[in-house]
Design a protein around this motif. Sequence first.
Motif, PDB file in Angstrom:
ATOM      1  N   PRO A 163       0.837  -1.210   0.000  1.00  0.00           N
ATOM      2  CA  PRO A 163       0.000   0.000   0.000  1.00  0.00           C
ATOM      3  C   PRO A 163       0.871   1.259   0.000  1.00  0.00           C
ATOM      4  O   PRO A 163       2.013   1.250   0.461  1.00  0.00           O
ATOM      5  CB  PRO A 163      -0.790  -0.115   1.312  1.00  0.00           C
ATOM      6  CG  PRO A 163      -0.701  -1.539   1.715  1.00  0.00           C
ATOM      7  CD  PRO A 163       0.607  -2.042   1.194  1.00  0.00           C
ATOM      8  N   SER A 164       0.318   2.336  -0.481  1.00  0.00           N
ATOM      9  CA  SER A 164       1.062   3.597  -0.517  1.00  0.00           C
ATOM     10  C   SER A 164       0.959   4.319   0.818  1.00  0.00           C
ATOM     11  O   SER A 164       0.006   4.137   1.568  1.00  0.00           O
ATOM     12  CB  SER A 164       0.517   4.503  -1.631  1.00  0.00           C
ATOM     13  OG  SER A 164      -0.841   4.834  -1.376  1.00  0.00           O
ATOM     14  N   GLY A 165       1.965   5.149   1.089  1.00  0.00           N
ATOM     15  CA  GLY A 165       1.947   5.965   2.295  1.00  0.00           C
ATOM     16  C   GLY A 165       2.280   5.203   3.563  1.00  0.00           C
ATOM     17  O   GLY A 165       1.791   5.563   4.644  1.00  0.00           O
ATOM     18  N   LEU A 166       3.119   4.171   3.473  1.00  0.00           N
ATOM     19  CA  LEU A 166       3.459   3.377   4.651  1.00  0.00           C
ATOM     20  C   LEU A 166       4.247   4.203   5.671  1.00  0.00           C
ATOM     21  O   LEU A 166       5.202   4.891   5.317  1.00  0.00           O
ATOM     22  CB  LEU A 166       4.274   2.151   4.246  1.00  0.00           C
ATOM     23  CG  LEU A 166       3.503   1.044   3.518  1.00  0.00           C
ATOM     24  CD1 LEU A 166       4.465   0.061   2.879  1.00  0.00           C
ATOM     25  CD2 LEU A 166       2.570   0.323   4.485  1.00  0.00           C
ATOM     26  N   ARG A 167       3.838   4.114   6.925  1.00  0.00           N
ATOM     27  CA  ARG A 167       4.526   4.824   8.001  1.00  0.00           C
ATOM     28  C   ARG A 167       4.553   3.936   9.237  1.00  0.00           C
ATOM     29  O   ARG A 167       3.606   3.197   9.511  1.00  0.00           O
ATOM     30  CB  ARG A 167       3.814   6.143   8.345  1.00  0.00           C
ATOM     31  CG  ARG A 167       3.690   7.113   7.190  1.00  0.00           C
ATOM     32  CD  ARG A 167       2.999   8.403   7.638  1.00  0.00           C
ATOM     33  NE  ARG A 167       3.850   9.205   8.494  1.00  0.00           N
ATOM     34  CZ  ARG A 167       4.706  10.122   8.062  1.00  0.00           C
ATOM     35  NH1 ARG A 167       4.831  10.343   6.754  1.00  0.00           N
ATOM     36  NH2 ARG A 167       5.424  10.834   8.896  1.00  0.00           N
ATOM     37  N   LEU A 168       5.640   4.027   9.967  1.00  0.00           N
ATOM     38  CA  LEU A 168       5.755   3.320  11.237  1.00  0.00           C
ATOM     39  C   LEU A 168       5.281   4.243  12.355  1.00  0.00           C
ATOM     40  O   LEU A 168       5.721   5.386  12.459  1.00  0.00           O
ATOM     41  CB  LEU A 168       7.210   2.908  11.483  1.00  0.00           C
ATOM     42  CG  LEU A 168       7.516   2.289  12.847  1.00  0.00           C
ATOM     43  CD1 LEU A 168       6.767   0.980  13.037  1.00  0.00           C
ATOM     44  CD2 LEU A 168       9.020   2.088  13.020  1.00  0.00           C
ATOM     45  N   GLU A 169       4.390   3.731  13.177  1.00  0.00           N
ATOM     46  CA  GLU A 169       3.864   4.481  14.313  1.00  0.00           C
ATOM     47  C   GLU A 169       4.472   3.929  15.604  1.00  0.00           C
ATOM     48  O   GLU A 169       4.403   2.714  15.869  1.00  0.00           O
ATOM     49  CB  GLU A 169       2.340   4.364  14.385  1.00  0.00           C
ATOM     50  CG  GLU A 169       1.612   4.808  13.119  1.00  0.00           C
ATOM     51  CD  GLU A 169       1.592   6.302  12.951  1.00  0.00           C
ATOM     52  OE1 GLU A 169       0.824   6.967  13.661  1.00  0.00           O
ATOM     53  OE2 GLU A 169       2.357   6.813  12.094  1.00  0.00           O
ATOM     54  N   LEU A 170       5.069   4.816  16.388  1.00  0.00           N
ATOM     55  CA  LEU A 170       5.666   4.456  17.675  1.00  0.00           C
ATOM     56  C   LEU A 170       4.891   5.176  18.766  1.00  0.00           C
ATOM     57  O   LEU A 170       4.883   6.404  18.816  1.00  0.00           O
ATOM     58  CB  LEU A 170       7.146   4.863  17.719  1.00  0.00           C
ATOM     59  CG  LEU A 170       8.036   4.330  16.587  1.00  0.00           C
ATOM     60  CD1 LEU A 170       9.440   4.906  16.705  1.00  0.00           C
ATOM     61  CD2 LEU A 170       8.079   2.803  16.608  1.00  0.00           C
ATOM     62  N   VAL A 171       4.235   4.408  19.625  1.00  0.00           N
ATOM     63  CA  VAL A 171       3.320   4.985  20.611  1.00  0.00           C
ATOM     64  C   VAL A 171       3.917   4.906  22.008  1.00  0.00           C
ATOM     65  O   VAL A 171       4.360   3.837  22.448  1.00  0.00           O
ATOM     66  CB  VAL A 171       1.962   4.256  20.594  1.00  0.00           C
ATOM     67  CG1 VAL A 171       1.013   4.875  21.619  1.00  0.00           C
ATOM     68  CG2 VAL A 171       1.351   4.313  19.196  1.00  0.00           C
ATOM     69  N   ASP A 172       3.926   6.034  22.681  1.00  0.00           N
ATOM     70  CA  ASP A 172       4.370   6.116  24.070  1.00  0.00           C
ATOM     71  C   ASP A 172       3.146   6.366  24.944  1.00  0.00           C
ATOM     72  O   ASP A 172       2.496   7.404  24.816  1.00  0.00           O
ATOM     73  CB  ASP A 172       5.375   7.257  24.237  1.00  0.00           C
ATOM     74  CG  ASP A 172       5.781   7.479  25.693  1.00  0.00           C
ATOM     75  OD1 ASP A 172       5.603   6.540  26.492  1.00  0.00           O
ATOM     76  OD2 ASP A 172       6.268   8.575  26.011  1.00  0.00           O
TER      77      ASP A 172
END
Length: 492
Positions: free
Chosen positions: A209-218
């Motif tokens: 998929p387009s626009g892949l981003r890694l999300e890191l949640v604190d």
Amino acid sequence: MRGFLASSIGVTCAAALALPLTPPALAATAGPVSTTEAVATARPAPHAGTPATTLTNRRAAEPLASGSTQSLPLEPLTPDRGTPSTPSGEQILPRRAVRHFSLVGVVWDDPGAELHGRVQVRTRAVGTGTWSGWQNVETHNADHAADPDTPERTSSRVRGATAPLWVGNSDGVELRIRSGPAAGPAAGAANSSQRPTGARKLPAAPPLPSGLRLELVDPEDDAPPRGASADGSRTGGLNAGASAVTDAFAANAALAPLGATEIAAQSRAETEQAFLTLGGGELTEQQRAKPHIGPRPRIVTRRGWGASEGLRERGFRYTKKVKAAFVHHTASGNKYRCSQSPSLIRSIYRYHVKSMGWRDIGYNFVIDKCGKIYEGRAGGVAKPVLGAHTLGFNSSSMGIAVLGSYGTKKPSKAAVKAIARLAAWKLGLYGMNPRGKTYLRSAGSNLHRKGKKVRLNVISGHRDGFNTACPGRKLYGKLGSARSKAARYQGR
């Protein structure tokens, strides 16, 4: 049942009037506080060979006291730094140091697109500096969502996403995604490119998929003491939006004092008496003579697990009744301590709202492996709150999620018992037999066309409404036991 809800709402309104007045500084902004764009500078990872990078969260962030999300774009893998690979085939985030986080997930632009392939991550533990081995992130998560054609589902903020993975307190990360046959969390950490010599060539992998981003949640673990007042702290304070906090408290005012961190358990006799009193003239003679309702279990409120009420959308959405309970697992892994459950729930809440674009956490209730029950989506634990847990079957149902992954891991006896206790009480409020069957009308899923009336168990697994592995083979196998236990709690 309408009488029960009407009475609850009446008590709620009266209780809301008893709340202290909002300070003048907040009175002018009765909604959530204004937000600013979060910008942080990452430190270069030791020996990673990666320069320091400025990380910008493209979504509005809450005040730091409520946790934070780092959103990092991925980049195509380059076999050698001169020849780029096909951008859609494999993407990575090179090893780097970042601000503290405890939960990871991957999002992309189109919520209707699927990620066919393998997502793997490894992280560096705070304190020891030790890097984990590669861990798989469950990619099949589109089955947890609001129903098609609803405002929540069609919002321009909604994104496709993997399941979240709990990794514990970390300050370094590395990620790789390869297009190809999907692999679940139990598939192991072997690289999917490896196959026996002479094996038949696989068909071309679909694009990522387009626009892949890694999300890191604190989740912001250094919370104030449990007894702290709602004065701006992360545990439901006024800086989260005074009116939103008031609404969340008032939704349960018929069951617990305003600001309570938990709703106390009741005996079966106490629960039946409350049911008969609040039911009013809406109850049948049979219900009055023999109210089949289980004793109310202890439930940790949203304030109890530290929900920041300014994070979610304002207001509540309800369905007409609760005819079924869908059981889920969060697919977030089992490497958490029960003392970390509030942090894990806060992380999933933030991931659902900030990263995936939902109006609130998707599940109506959450249960940890020690059997503790937590309030999920806001709106009142006794009320038919519309969730976003089972795509196509959110109306007339509730979603119960057990923290963890249960494809190969057996759920604890405490968790199964908690499912039964919760279902016996909540389904009993609506006259439903946990061992029975019911009909729900599909809003559209990959198993049942839109408009079809589907016969389901009153306590069903997620996979009964959608073609999915959720709630995991091991947890799904325990649902028969949960049904029997719940029926006994109801006195059936």
